[in-house]
Design an enzyme around this catalytic site. Structure first.
Site, PDB file in Angstrom:
ATOM      1  CG  HIS A 196      19.453   6.873 -16.749  1.00  0.00           C
ATOM      2  ND1 HIS A 196      20.305   5.958 -17.317  1.00  0.00           N
ATOM      3  CD2 HIS A 196      18.438   6.174 -16.231  1.00  0.00           C
ATOM      4  CE1 HIS A 196      19.808   4.755 -17.142  1.00  0.00           C
ATOM      5  NE2 HIS A 196      18.680   4.857 -16.483  1.00  0.00           N
ATOM      6  CG  ASP A 447       4.667   3.820 -26.450  1.00  0.00           C
ATOM      7  OD1 ASP A 447       5.759   3.686 -27.027  1.00  0.00           O
ATOM      8  OD2 ASP A 447       4.382   3.226 -25.399  1.00  0.00           O
ATOM      9  CB  CYS A 494      -1.320   8.546 -18.278  1.00  0.00           C
ATOM     10  SG  CYS A 494      -1.258   7.288 -19.559  1.00  0.00           S
TER      11      CYS A 494
HETATM   12  C1  PEP Z   1       3.052   6.308 -22.826  1.00  0.00           C
HETATM   13  O1  PEP Z   1       3.376   5.632 -23.810  1.00  0.00           O
HETATM   14  O2  PEP Z   1       2.928   7.552 -22.858  1.00  0.00           O
HETATM   15  C2  PEP Z   1       2.791   5.651 -21.533  1.00  0.00           C
HETATM   16  C3  PEP Z   1       2.283   6.327 -20.528  1.00  0.00           C
HETATM   17  O3  PEP Z   1       3.166   4.347 -21.416  1.00  0.00           O
HETATM   18  P1  PEP Z   1       4.704   3.891 -21.170  1.00  0.00           P
HETATM   19  O4  PEP Z   1       5.515   5.137 -20.992  1.00  0.00           O
HETATM   20  O5  PEP Z   1       4.689   3.015 -19.989  1.00  0.00           O
HETATM   21  O6  PEP Z   1       4.987   3.176 -22.447  1.00  0.00           O
HETATM   22 MG    MG Z   2       3.283   3.468 -23.683  1.00  0.00          MG
END
Ligand code: PEP
Ligand code: MG
Length: 563
Positions: A196, A447, A494
């Protein structure tokens, strides 16, 4: 620990999350209610358990009101987390646990502490986003106890001069309503890049370093210089010299905020900058930023509070709200439901998994429930048709080429372009084969880092591992980007990594074609890219990939860019 250890007598290091240089005396967040006050209060002398419960209810009302007042004064993510804290403080389950403890003869303070402890254990065992809420529960406990014993609420003291706020970790109620003129930087001893503290610091534009071991021992009032790009907290610097660095950093940040696109390197290589969005309102406000579209629409975030699966019609309405602001020739990448693990969705997620991050989440939910995905794809296609927006669809948590091919078939059957996310190392290693069956790839570095480094992305003690600058993670990104260049197909990023202006240069140097990020991060990233040539980006990629650890990588790239 390599990255968060004390490197000299006067400089501490942590994970940098919001760039910028700030200086000032240290101000510690008051963490606990004074033990003397608790002892004086004792068991509160209530007539019976009913009277003690009434005092608890009164305290809950007051604490929940504090949260809602702060939520009213806050915006965006900060307002959402504060409203959630108000709900958690008034939780019926928590009240029942307190009532039970009171019936068994405990004093009201002990009853509250015991009940909160029970919930902390449950949340911790659930892991992911629920474990993240432990800091919120602790904040609620401190506020309830303070109210019961008649002490001022713990938290952030009001600074009397511009100060650097230092804490173990910060709850949303601490960070909301902070005045950036009085709090010049945030530094925490715990917490990772997705905590946060980091999210709110980014929203406020305050330099921030998390996971800085030893920072709690810096005495109140000591003058420190915080560098939110290098991840350093310097003690004993000359305030006069520091002022020049701070002024220069302010000037630079103001210049970055004025950048208006379109993004390209200094020698003219165009780069697509895109926004990550969660719903209609965030898509609408992101469309005002200099972006070429949306690179990640996290559809599951629309359904966090839904018990039942919305109908195709209802889903189409929700998706159309996100697509509509981009019907002017821009495009939107919609991600199918990434339910499970840290994002439990009542109508999709399996319960009782031993290890949900490695379980049935994302695309895997369609294995035994293909209708769930098909209905979502129907709704996306309907929304695309209604709005006329160039719409592309990608799946999260794809591990095999067969999964990618099956998904692409379903998307193309509906006349849309298909891609998959690269979040699992297997997908990065086979990127060239994935690209034979899909139109694009999008690397989810949050991830990908978690799975490459075997480190829970929410673990507050592993910030040095859950860092996308880890050379192993960068190597997987480079393999994926190279596959895209060879195939002549787009490969974007992303995850949070795309929002880091320094790292963005290295990503472009690897051959990444688009960067998708929180709308707030777009201008600093675009401005930084405009200052460097493709050659420098390539040198930055080489330096980061060849560095022994994230801190060395950051230092090497900063030197290359003359920071
Ligand atoms: C990621 O894993 O980088 C991603 C963009 O998906 P999320 O953060 O929603 O898991
Ligand atoms: Mg992800």
């Amino acid at each position: 620990m390599t990255t968060s250890a004390e490197t000299s007598e006067t400089t501490l290091r942590g994970t940098p999350v919001v760039p910028g240089i700030a200086a000032g005396p240290v101000l510690h967040v008051r963490g606990e209610v004074s033990p003397d006050a608790i002892e004086r209060f004792g068991d509160g002398d209530f007539a019976d358990a009913g009277a003690a419960l009434a005092a608890y209810d009164e305290a809950v009302g007051a604490v929940a009101r504090t949260y809602t007042d702060k939520a009213d004064a806050a915006q965006g993510a900060a307002a959402e987390v504060l409203t959630a804290s108000a709900g958690l403080a008034s939780d019926k389950g928590l009240r029942s646990a307190v009532a039970k403890n009171l019936e068994s003869g405990q004093g009201v303070v002990t009853a509250v502490q015991g009940a909160v402890e029970q919930f902390v254990t449950i949340f911790t065992n659930m892991g992911g986003l629920m474990a993240e809420r432990v800091a919120d529960l602790r904040d609620i406990e401190r506020r309830l106890v303070a109210h019961l014993v008649g002490e001022p609420a713990p938290g952030v003291p009001t600074p009397t001069e511009p100060s650097v706020l230092v804490a173990e970790d910060l709850a949303p109620s601490d960070t909301s309503g902070l005045d950036p003129d009085l709090v010049t930087a945030l530094v925490t001893e715990r917490g990772g890049a997705t905590s946060h503290t980091a999210i709110i610091a980014r929203q406020l534009g305050i330099p921030c370093v998390v996971g800085a071991a030893g920072v709690l021992s810096v005495p109140e009032g000591a003058f420190v210089v915080v560098d939110g790009e290098a991840g350093t907290i310097e003690q004993g610097a000359d305030p006069e010299a520091a002022r020049d660095r701070v002024d220069e950093s302010r000037r630079l940040r103001a210049e970055l905020a004025g950048w208006s696109g379109p993004a390209a390197t200094s020698d003219g290589l165009p780069v697509k900058l895109l926004a990550n969005v969660a719903d209609g309102p965030s898509a609408e406000s992101a469309s005002e930023e200099p972006v070429q579209g949306v690179g990640l629409f996290r559809t599951e975030l629309c359904f966090l509070n839904r018990r039942d699966e919305p109908s195709v019609e209802e889903q189409a309405d929700i998706y159309a709200e996100v697509l509509a602001p981009y019907s002017d020739g821009r495009y939107v990448v919609v991600r199918t439901l990434d339910a499970g693990s840290d994002k439990p969705i009542a109508f999709a997620t399996r319960s009782g998994e031993e290890n949900p991050a490695l379980g049935v989440r994302g695309l895997r939910l369609s294995y035994d429930n293909p209708g769930l995905m098909d209905r979502q794809l129907d709704a996306i296609a309907l929304a695309a048709e209604r709005t006329g927006t160039d719409t592309r669809v990608m799946a999260p948590m794809v591990a095999t080429v067969t999964e990618a091919a099956d998904f692409a078939g379903r998307v193309r059957d509906r006349g849309l372009k298909a891609g998959v996310m690269v979040e699992i190392p297997s997908a990065a290693l086979l990127a060239h084969r994935m690209l034979q069956v899909v139109d694009f790839l999008s690397i989810g570095t949050n991830d990908l880092t978690q799975y490459a480094m075997a480190a829970d992305r929410m673990a507050t003690d592993l910030a040095h591992l859950t860092d996308p600058w880890q050379p192993a993670v960068l190597q997987l990104i480079a393999i994926t980007a190279h596959a895209g260049t060879e195939a002549g197909k787009p490969v974007g990023v992303c995850g949070e990594a795309a929002a880091d202006p320094l790292l963005a240069t290295a990503l472009i140097g690897m051959g990444i074609s688009s960067l998708s990020m929180a709308a707030r991060a777009v201008r600093p990233v675009g401005a930084q890219l405009g200052k460097v040539s493709l050659d420098t980006c390539e040198a930055a990629a080489e330096a980061a990939l060849g560095a022994p650890d994230p801190m060395a990588g950051r230092a090497a790239v900063r030197e290359l860019l003359g920071h």
